[in-house]
Design an enzyme around this catalytic site. Structure first.
Site, PDB file in Angstrom:
ATOM      1  N   ARG A  37      52.087  31.809  36.529  1.00  0.00           N
ATOM      2  CA  ARG A  37      52.004  32.760  37.643  1.00  0.00           C
ATOM      3  C   ARG A  37      51.663  32.061  38.960  1.00  0.00           C
ATOM      4  O   ARG A  37      52.074  32.528  40.028  1.00  0.00           O
ATOM      5  CB  ARG A  37      50.959  33.836  37.333  1.00  0.00           C
ATOM      6  CG  ARG A  37      51.505  34.899  36.410  1.00  0.00           C
ATOM      7  CD  ARG A  37      50.476  35.934  36.078  1.00  0.00           C
ATOM      8  NE  ARG A  37      51.104  37.123  35.505  1.00  0.00           N
ATOM      9  CZ  ARG A  37      50.443  38.091  34.894  1.00  0.00           C
ATOM     10  NH1 ARG A  37      49.133  38.031  34.773  1.00  0.00           N
ATOM     11  NH2 ARG A  37      51.083  39.128  34.406  1.00  0.00           N
ATOM     12  N   LYS A 202      50.428  46.509  19.918  1.00  0.00           N
ATOM     13  CA  LYS A 202      50.293  47.960  19.897  1.00  0.00           C
ATOM     14  C   LYS A 202      51.592  48.699  20.170  1.00  0.00           C
ATOM     15  O   LYS A 202      52.216  48.529  21.205  1.00  0.00           O
ATOM     16  CB  LYS A 202      49.237  48.393  20.924  1.00  0.00           C
ATOM     17  CG  LYS A 202      47.834  48.004  20.494  1.00  0.00           C
ATOM     18  CD  LYS A 202      46.830  48.268  21.587  1.00  0.00           C
ATOM     19  CE  LYS A 202      46.476  49.744  21.682  1.00  0.00           C
ATOM     20  NZ  LYS A 202      45.569  49.977  22.828  1.00  0.00           N
ATOM     21  N   GLY A 355      53.301  38.741  29.940  1.00  0.00           N
ATOM     22  CA  GLY A 355      52.480  37.539  29.967  1.00  0.00           C
ATOM     23  C   GLY A 355      52.462  36.819  28.628  1.00  0.00           C
ATOM     24  O   GLY A 355      52.608  35.595  28.570  1.00  0.00           O
ATOM     25  N   GLY A 379      52.949  44.588  31.762  1.00  0.00           N
ATOM     26  CA  GLY A 379      52.997  46.026  31.971  1.00  0.00           C
ATOM     27  C   GLY A 379      53.977  46.386  33.075  1.00  0.00           C
ATOM     28  O   GLY A 379      54.712  47.378  32.976  1.00  0.00           O
TER      29      GLY A 379
HETATM   30  C1  3PG Z   1      48.729  41.586  33.895  1.00  0.00           C
HETATM   31  O1  3PG Z   1      48.255  40.561  33.440  1.00  0.00           O
HETATM   32  O2  3PG Z   1      49.383  42.391  33.218  1.00  0.00           O
HETATM   33  C2  3PG Z   1      48.561  41.859  35.372  1.00  0.00           C
HETATM   34  O3  3PG Z   1      47.934  40.808  36.002  1.00  0.00           O
HETATM   35  C3  3PG Z   1      47.851  43.160  35.577  1.00  0.00           C
HETATM   36  O4  3PG Z   1      46.563  43.084  35.039  1.00  0.00           O
HETATM   37  P1  3PG Z   1      45.838  44.410  34.529  1.00  0.00           P
HETATM   38  O5  3PG Z   1      46.612  44.871  33.314  1.00  0.00           O
HETATM   39  O6  3PG Z   1      44.430  44.003  34.202  1.00  0.00           O
HETATM   40  O7  3PG Z   1      45.904  45.424  35.642  1.00  0.00           O
HETATM   41 MG    MG Z   2      48.088  43.839  31.285  1.00  0.00          MG
END
Ligand code: 3PG
Ligand code: MG
Length: 398
Positions: A37, A202, A355, A379
């Site tokens: 990232r 999940k 990720g 997400g």
């Molecule tokens: C992630 O890693 O999915 C993003 O950086 C968002 O992080 P979060 O899910 O803690 O909001």
């Molecule tokens: Mg996340």
């Protein structure tokens, strides 16, 4: 949506530019275990700095609880960002406090400053609009303009993602522009056969995307921990594997819908199991109709992996989100590795989202350029494919 190109054309020399990045990288103590990232957002920061902007970068890291917590400090990230950029990156030990203010005031043209973790402040993630707006106001004071390049966070209605854009002239950075360009191809009319592979722990995280993609894909492959809820929906006993009992009925409806639509919903036929969740647990591969009651599946089995790889080989478009098993344990990494390798070998337009899958690709030593696109959003990429309105992108449009 205005982009960084337009901002650079306007000229940024001597101007203060607030950049929201997603520098939420995995850490082992103070060591960054995957800097994907950081590298992904570096071109945007570098271009601004090269053009003489006074760049103030902000990001979240992990999920601290609205107050400073040293375990979630961005300090190691400041150093790595500096290495990647090949220039010094100053670091403020607070986000909008006196250290950040004095370091911002001291900036010269082309200087880069990283603020401490946004989530050390309650206003960042607050559900209260007024509280968020107040924090956004403090952040906006660091910039004459705002560039959002935090694709991984565009699905969050947070102060630095959503509210700041209401206060400053705003632009999408190159990473967001690229991610949207690629992912929009998958929501339009992707070339067929279109194969989607979903994994990860999940099933409840993936329901909306399954719902949205079922009538668009030719084959939907399910692996990873979420496969056991589907197997249970088919009537199999899954031993001590991950199971979301309250989702079994929903999985049944997806199996029925897939059958009606003529979409292939492909589940594993074998699984590699362990007696406990541990890297040194003795692996045993069994058919999904013979999972012992006291064992848990930690990977798809070799026969399933081969079938999955065959489907990928025949595809023109592939989207993959979520590992097939616990790839961090070498004995349970084979399924993820086979699927990832199949993507590398295929001629298809391939997108890796999330990720964990992106980290898997790098951890397993696969060439990043073997994939069409590796999204920095987990997400965010899923919600994009779900067809949801993403607050961060919405704010940039308006
Ligand atoms: C992630 O890693 O999915 C993003 O950086 C968002 O992080 P979060 O899910 O803690 O909001
Ligand atoms: Mg996340």
């Amino acid at each position: 949506m205005k982009t960084l190109d337009e901002l650079l054309q306007e000229g940024v020399n001597g101007r203060r530019v607030l950049v929201r990045a997603d520098l939420n990288v995995p850490l082992d103590g103070k060591n960054i275990t995957d800097d994907g990232r950081i590298r992904a957002v570096a071109p945007t920061v570098k271009a601004l700095s090269d053009a003489g902007a006074r760049v103030v970068v902000c990001s979240h890291l992990g999920r601290p609880k609205g107050e400073p917590d040293p375990a979630f400090s961005l300090a190691p990230v400041a150093q790595r960002l500096g290495e990647v950029l090949g220039r010094e990156v100053a670091f403020a030990t607070d986000t909008v406090g006196t250290d950040a203010e004095s370091k911002a005031v001291a900036q010269g043209d082309g200087d880069v400053l990283l603020l401490e973790n946004l989530r050390f402040n309650k206003g960042e993630t607050s559900k209260d609009d007024t509280q968020r707006a107040e924090f956004a106001g403090q952040l906006a004071a660091f910039g004459d303009v705002y560039v959002d390049d935090a694709f991984g966070a565009v699905h969050r209605k947070h102060a630095s993602v959503f509210d700041v854009a209401q206060l400053l002239p705003h632009y999408a950075g190159w990473l967001i522009a690229k991610e949207v360009e690629v992912l929009s191809k998958l929501t339009g009319k992707p070339e067929q056969p279109y194969v989607v592979i979903l994994g990860g722990a999940k099933v409840s995280d993936k329901l909306a995307v399954i719902d949205n993609l079922l009538d668009k894909v030719d084959t939907l492959i399910v692996g990873g921990g979420m496969m056991f809820t589907f197997l249970a929906a088919q009537g199999y006993e899954v031993g001590s594997s991950l199971l979301e009992k309250d989702q079994i009925e929903t999985c049944k409806t997806y199996l029925e819908r897939a059958a009606k639509l003529g979409v292939e919903l492909l589940l594993p036929v074998d699984t590699t199991t362990a007696a406990e969740f541990a890297a040194d647990a003795e692996p045993l591969t069994v058919g999904v109709d013979a999972i012992p009651a006291d064992r848990m599946g930690l990977d798809i089995g070799p026969e399933s992996a081969k079938t999955f790889a065959d489907r990928i080989a025949g595809a023109k478009t592939v989207f993959w989100n979520g590992p097939m098993g616990v790839f961090e344990f070498p004995d349970y990494a084979a399924g993820t590795k086979t699927v990832a390798q199949a993507l590398v070998d295929s001629e298809a337009f391939s997108v890796v989202g999330g990720g964990d899958s992106a980290a898997a690709v790098r951890t397993l030593g696969l060439p990043e350029d073997g994939f069409g696109h590796i999204s920095t959003g987990g997400g965010a990429s899923l919600e994009y494919l779900e067809g949801k309105t993403l607050p961060g992108l919405d704010a940039l449009e308006n």
